[in-house]
Design a protein around this motif. Structure first.
Motif, short mmCIF file in Angstrom:
data_model
loop_
_atom_site.label_atom_id
_atom_site.label_comp_id
_atom_site.label_asym_id
_atom_site.label_seq_id
_atom_site.Cartn_x
_atom_site.Cartn_y
_atom_site.Cartn_z
N PRO A 13 40.64 36.16 35.12
CA PRO A 13 40.46 37.53 35.66
C PRO A 13 39.91 37.53 37.09
O PRO A 13 40.34 38.32 37.93
N ARG A 14 38.96 36.64 37.39
CA ARG A 14 38.41 36.56 38.75
C ARG A 14 39.47 36.08 39.74
O ARG A 14 39.55 36.58 40.86
N LEU A 15 40.26 35.11 39.32
CA LEU A 15 41.34 34.61 40.18
C LEU A 15 42.34 35.72 40.47
O LEU A 15 42.80 35.88 41.61
N ALA A 19 43.12 37.22 44.12
CA ALA A 19 44.52 37.12 44.57
C ALA A 19 45.05 38.49 44.95
O ALA A 19 45.75 38.64 45.96
N ARG A 20 44.72 39.52 44.16
CA ARG A 20 45.16 40.88 44.48
C ARG A 20 44.59 41.33 45.81
O ARG A 20 45.27 41.94 46.63
N ALA A 21 43.31 41.03 46.02
CA ALA A 21 42.66 41.43 47.27
C ALA A 21 43.24 40.67 48.46
O ALA A 21 43.40 41.22 49.54
N LEU A 22 43.55 39.40 48.25
CA LEU A 22 44.11 38.59 49.35
C LEU A 22 45.51 39.04 49.73
O LEU A 22 45.84 39.15 50.90
N THR A 23 46.35 39.26 48.73
CA THR A 23 47.77 39.52 48.99
C THR A 23 48.10 40.99 49.18
O THR A 23 49.06 41.31 49.87
N GLY A 24 47.33 41.88 48.53
CA GLY A 24 47.65 43.30 48.61
C GLY A 24 48.88 43.68 47.80
O GLY A 24 49.41 44.77 47.95
N ASP A 25 49.33 42.80 46.91
CA ASP A 25 50.57 43.03 46.17
C ASP A 25 50.44 42.39 44.79
O ASP A 25 50.13 41.20 44.68
N ALA A 26 50.70 43.17 43.74
CA ALA A 26 50.52 42.68 42.37
C ALA A 26 51.42 41.50 42.05
O ALA A 26 50.98 40.51 41.45
N ALA A 27 52.68 41.57 42.43
CA ALA A 27 53.62 40.49 42.10
C ALA A 27 53.25 39.20 42.84
O ALA A 27 53.25 38.11 42.24
N ARG A 28 52.94 39.31 44.12
CA ARG A 28 52.54 38.12 44.87
C ARG A 28 51.23 37.56 44.34
O ARG A 28 51.03 36.34 44.30
N ALA A 29 50.31 38.44 43.93
CA ALA A 29 49.04 37.99 43.37
C ALA A 29 49.28 37.21 42.08
O ALA A 29 48.68 36.15 41.87
N ASP A 30 50.14 37.72 41.22
CA ASP A 30 50.45 37.02 39.97
C ASP A 30 51.07 35.65 40.26
O ASP A 30 50.73 34.66 39.60
N ASP A 31 51.96 35.60 41.25
CA ASP A 31 52.55 34.31 41.63
C ASP A 31 51.49 33.35 42.16
O ASP A 31 51.50 32.16 41.83
N LEU A 32 50.57 33.87 42.96
CA LEU A 32 49.50 33.04 43.50
C LEU A 32 48.61 32.50 42.39
O LEU A 32 48.25 31.33 42.39
N VAL A 33 48.27 33.35 41.43
CA VAL A 33 47.44 32.90 40.30
C VAL A 33 48.18 31.83 39.51
O VAL A 33 47.61 30.79 39.15
N GLN A 34 49.46 32.07 39.25
CA GLN A 34 50.24 31.08 38.49
C GLN A 34 50.30 29.75 39.23
O GLN A 34 50.09 28.69 38.64
N LEU A 118 35.75 38.92 51.03
CA LEU A 118 36.21 39.04 49.65
C LEU A 118 35.46 38.09 48.72
O LEU A 118 35.10 38.48 47.60
N LEU A 119 35.23 36.87 49.16
CA LEU A 119 34.54 35.91 48.30
C LEU A 119 33.08 36.30 48.07
O LEU A 119 32.56 36.16 46.96
N VAL A 120 32.43 36.83 49.09
CA VAL A 120 31.03 37.24 48.94
C VAL A 120 30.94 38.62 48.30
O VAL A 120 30.23 38.81 47.30
N GLY A 121 31.67 39.58 48.85
CA GLY A 121 31.54 40.96 48.40
C GLY A 121 32.23 41.26 47.09
O GLY A 121 31.68 41.95 46.23
N LEU A 122 33.43 40.77 46.91
CA LEU A 122 34.20 41.07 45.71
C LEU A 122 33.90 40.10 44.58
O LEU A 122 33.69 40.50 43.44
#
Length: 168
Positions: A13-15, A19-34, A118-122
């Motif tokens: 969940p943290r990843l 990833a969502r915050a980094l990419t700004g896109d749900a699909a790209r975030a899911d790919d990044l997590v995978q 993002l790493l500190v605040g989020l």
């Protein structure tokens, strides 16, 4: 018979959030997590038992993200600020506008400031953990955080132009 879940599983969940915050896109975030999980599980033998698994996973994600972004920029040439964020449906109109402004402002920050914020605040990582994730000294984390917060504040106040300081 059920086996114990892999220790990496509790951090998914943290990843995803990072990833969502980094990419700004749900699909790209899911790919990044995978991609991160695949790399982490393949290289799990490199993780030192007793060290912070969460920080190690964020380091893996950071490296995967940097590599993907370099490839993506070369291939597509799409700037971050053109990515349309997904906003929560339950938010009020004012909250939605504030969130959109925040996402836009984060997108206008240089990546090194955005990552630290993002790493500190989020994610709530300590400065030492962020330094480990990004491979920089703690002092660099602190200065990037201070500069990033200041730029973000100015961007949220509507100052979209470059910031120049007067030097005597």
């Amino acid at each position: 018979m059920w086996s114990k879940p892999h220790p990496v599983a509790e951090h998914i969940p943290r990843l995803r959030r990072y990833a969502r915050a980094l990419t700004g896109d749900a699909a790209r975030a899911d790919d990044l997590v995978q991609d991160t999980l695949e790399r982490a599980l393949t290289k799990f033998g490199l993780w030192r038992h007793g060290s912070d698994l969460r920080a190690w996973l964020f380091t893996v994600m950071h490296n995967v993200y940097v590599n993907q972004e370099a490839t993506r920029r070369d291939r597509l040439g799409i700037p971050w600020e053109e990515v349309e964020p997904e906003l929560p449906l339950a938010a009020s109109q004012e909250q939605t506008l504030e969130l959109r402004d925040l996402v836009t402002a984060l997108g206008r920050l240089p990546p090194e400031y955005r990552e630290v914020l993002l790493l500190v605040g989020l994610e709530g990582l300590r400065y030492e953990e962020v330094a480990q994730v990004l491979g920089v000294p703690v002092g660099t984390v602190m200065s990037r955080l201070a500069r990033g917060r200041e730029r973000l504040r100015r961007l949220m106040d509507g100052e979209w132009g470059p910031s120049l300081r007067r030097v005597k």
